[in-house]
Motif scaffolding. Sequence first.
Motif, mmCIF file in Angstrom:
data_model
loop_
_atom_site.group_PDB
_atom_site.id
_atom_site.type_symbol
_atom_site.label_atom_id
_atom_site.label_comp_id
_atom_site.label_asym_id
_atom_site.label_seq_id
_atom_site.Cartn_x
_atom_site.Cartn_y
_atom_site.Cartn_z
ATOM 1 N N SER A 146 33.940 55.790 41.506
ATOM 2 C CA SER A 146 34.698 55.616 42.621
ATOM 3 C C SER A 146 35.150 54.498 42.904
ATOM 4 N N THR A 147 34.781 53.357 42.277
ATOM 5 C CA THR A 147 35.415 52.144 42.647
ATOM 6 C C THR A 147 36.498 51.884 42.125
ATOM 7 N N TRP A 148 36.942 52.866 41.085
ATOM 8 C CA TRP A 148 38.225 52.775 40.237
ATOM 9 C C TRP A 148 39.305 53.798 40.758
ATOM 10 N N ASP A 149 38.976 54.384 41.929
ATOM 11 C CA ASP A 149 39.874 55.389 42.491
ATOM 12 C C ASP A 149 41.274 54.947 42.992
ATOM 13 N N ALA A 150 41.624 53.855 43.356
ATOM 14 C CA ALA A 150 42.770 53.336 43.732
ATOM 15 C C ALA A 150 43.571 52.835 42.731
ATOM 16 N N LEU A 159 31.801 39.615 45.761
ATOM 17 C CA LEU A 159 32.648 40.511 44.849
ATOM 18 C C LEU A 159 34.072 40.923 45.458
ATOM 19 N N TYR A 160 34.317 40.574 46.997
ATOM 20 C CA TYR A 160 35.295 41.251 47.462
ATOM 21 C C TYR A 160 36.079 40.245 48.393
ATOM 22 N N HIS A 161 35.911 39.026 48.045
ATOM 23 C CA HIS A 161 36.270 38.104 49.368
ATOM 24 C C HIS A 161 37.841 38.017 49.484
ATOM 25 N N ASP A 162 38.617 38.610 48.496
ATOM 26 C CA ASP A 162 40.187 38.745 48.619
ATOM 27 C C ASP A 162 40.544 40.154 48.641
ATOM 28 N N VAL A 163 39.784 41.030 49.020
ATOM 29 C CA VAL A 163 40.038 42.497 49.019
ATOM 30 C C VAL A 163 40.271 42.630 50.803
ATOM 31 N N PRO A 164 41.309 43.437 50.921
ATOM 32 C CA PRO A 164 41.412 43.841 52.547
ATOM 33 C C PRO A 164 40.291 44.157 53.095
ATOM 34 N N ARG A 165 40.194 43.855 54.305
ATOM 35 C CA ARG A 165 38.800 43.715 54.867
ATOM 36 C C ARG A 165 38.266 45.287 55.110
ATOM 37 N N ASP A 166 38.924 46.434 55.345
ATOM 38 C CA ASP A 166 38.625 47.544 55.455
ATOM 39 C C ASP A 166 38.086 48.145 54.048
ATOM 40 N N VAL A 167 38.951 47.970 53.119
ATOM 41 C CA VAL A 167 38.582 48.260 51.829
ATOM 42 C C VAL A 167 37.168 47.605 51.327
ATOM 43 N N ALA A 168 37.208 46.368 51.550
ATOM 44 C CA ALA A 168 35.854 45.550 51.179
ATOM 45 C C ALA A 168 34.722 46.111 51.861
ATOM 46 N N ALA A 169 35.000 46.498 53.114
ATOM 47 C CA ALA A 169 33.769 47.041 53.891
ATOM 48 C C ALA A 169 33.290 48.365 53.150
ATOM 49 N N ASP A 202 39.639 32.869 40.609
ATOM 50 C CA ASP A 202 38.893 32.517 42.115
ATOM 51 C C ASP A 202 37.685 33.447 41.992
ATOM 52 N N ASP A 203 36.951 33.680 40.923
ATOM 53 C CA ASP A 203 35.944 34.473 40.974
ATOM 54 C C ASP A 203 34.772 34.021 41.649
ATOM 55 N N ARG A 204 34.098 34.617 42.425
ATOM 56 C CA ARG A 204 32.932 34.113 42.987
ATOM 57 C C ARG A 204 31.561 34.754 42.512
ATOM 58 N N GLY A 209 42.856 35.457 41.379
ATOM 59 C CA GLY A 209 42.095 35.949 42.371
ATOM 60 C C GLY A 209 40.580 36.250 42.112
ATOM 61 N N GLY A 210 39.986 37.087 42.968
ATOM 62 C CA GLY A 210 38.551 37.150 42.880
ATOM 63 C C GLY A 210 37.978 38.273 41.922
ATOM 64 N N HIS A 211 36.853 38.542 41.990
ATOM 65 C CA HIS A 211 36.140 39.386 41.039
ATOM 66 C C HIS A 211 36.659 40.977 40.811
ATOM 67 N N SER A 212 37.423 41.477 41.877
ATOM 68 C CA SER A 212 37.785 42.775 41.824
ATOM 69 C C SER A 212 38.966 43.290 42.205
ATOM 70 N N PRO A 213 39.970 42.845 41.106
ATOM 71 C CA PRO A 213 41.312 43.020 41.353
ATOM 72 C C PRO A 213 41.881 44.358 41.471
ATOM 73 N N PHE A 214 40.935 45.174 40.923
ATOM 74 C CA PHE A 214 41.429 46.618 41.129
ATOM 75 C C PHE A 214 41.515 47.313 42.741
ATOM 76 N N LEU A 215 40.397 46.517 43.200
ATOM 77 C CA LEU A 215 40.448 46.758 44.739
ATOM 78 C C LEU A 215 41.564 45.907 45.637
ATOM 79 N N ALA A 216 41.479 44.529 44.947
ATOM 80 C CA ALA A 216 42.423 43.658 45.946
ATOM 81 C C ALA A 216 43.765 43.972 45.915
#
Length: 230
Positions: A21-25, A138-148, A183-185, A207-214
């Motif tokens: 499901s991490t790939w849905d978006a 994993l998600y420092h540059d992902v929108p806050r609600d999506v990261a949560a 900017d991967d952490r 950007g960071g580690h999860s471009p598909f969510l960012a």
Amino acid sequence: MTAGPDRPLVVLVHGAWHRPSTWDAARSALAALGYETRVVALPSAGRDPAPTASMYDDAAVIRKELDQVDGPAVVVAHSYAGIPTSEGLTGATNVAHLIYLAAYLLDDGESMYSRHGMDVPADTTGLFPLMGSPGEALYHDVPRDVAARAVEDLVDQSLLSFTGTVTRAAWHDIPSTYVVCDDDRTIPPALQETMAAHATATRRWPGGHSPFLADPQRFAALVDDIIRSR
């Protein structure tokens, strides 16, 4: 399932502690560009993964998924998934290109432990602990609600899966692109650079580690550009 040369099927393989499901978006964004996608569920990750689930089990599941595809496929492997993807797709004639996204791109005889200069633990049963502050890593540059939501969806990962040694890496025979996340952490960019040297081509993501969510749309556009540039 049949894919065409202009729009190959895109197969997405998630990293450790994640689920399909991490790939849905990203799947929705790729669909908007005309791509059909499939996702692989790795047995080493889950709410209650088998403690004996190994990298080789993950590799077998990836290969089984690709064996069901007629015509060209492009495989996107994120993070840990680079290891079983390299192991499982050796000799796969229907794979046109491999995309390693901030992924472990290992050579024959390497494991994640050896790449980091670590000894394999004597006891490989049980789970590999999730890093502290996964949202930041994993998600420092992902929108806050999506990261949560993404943090809430993280699952357990078998320790054994991290110990497997690559026997014959698919990238020796299949063209590949490595996407370095600057900017991967989670996986340091400097380490990504050393692994990217194995790939046919290198791209960069600022950007960071999860471009598909960012930024799913921008990520899909990058995948599309890599496919068109093959």
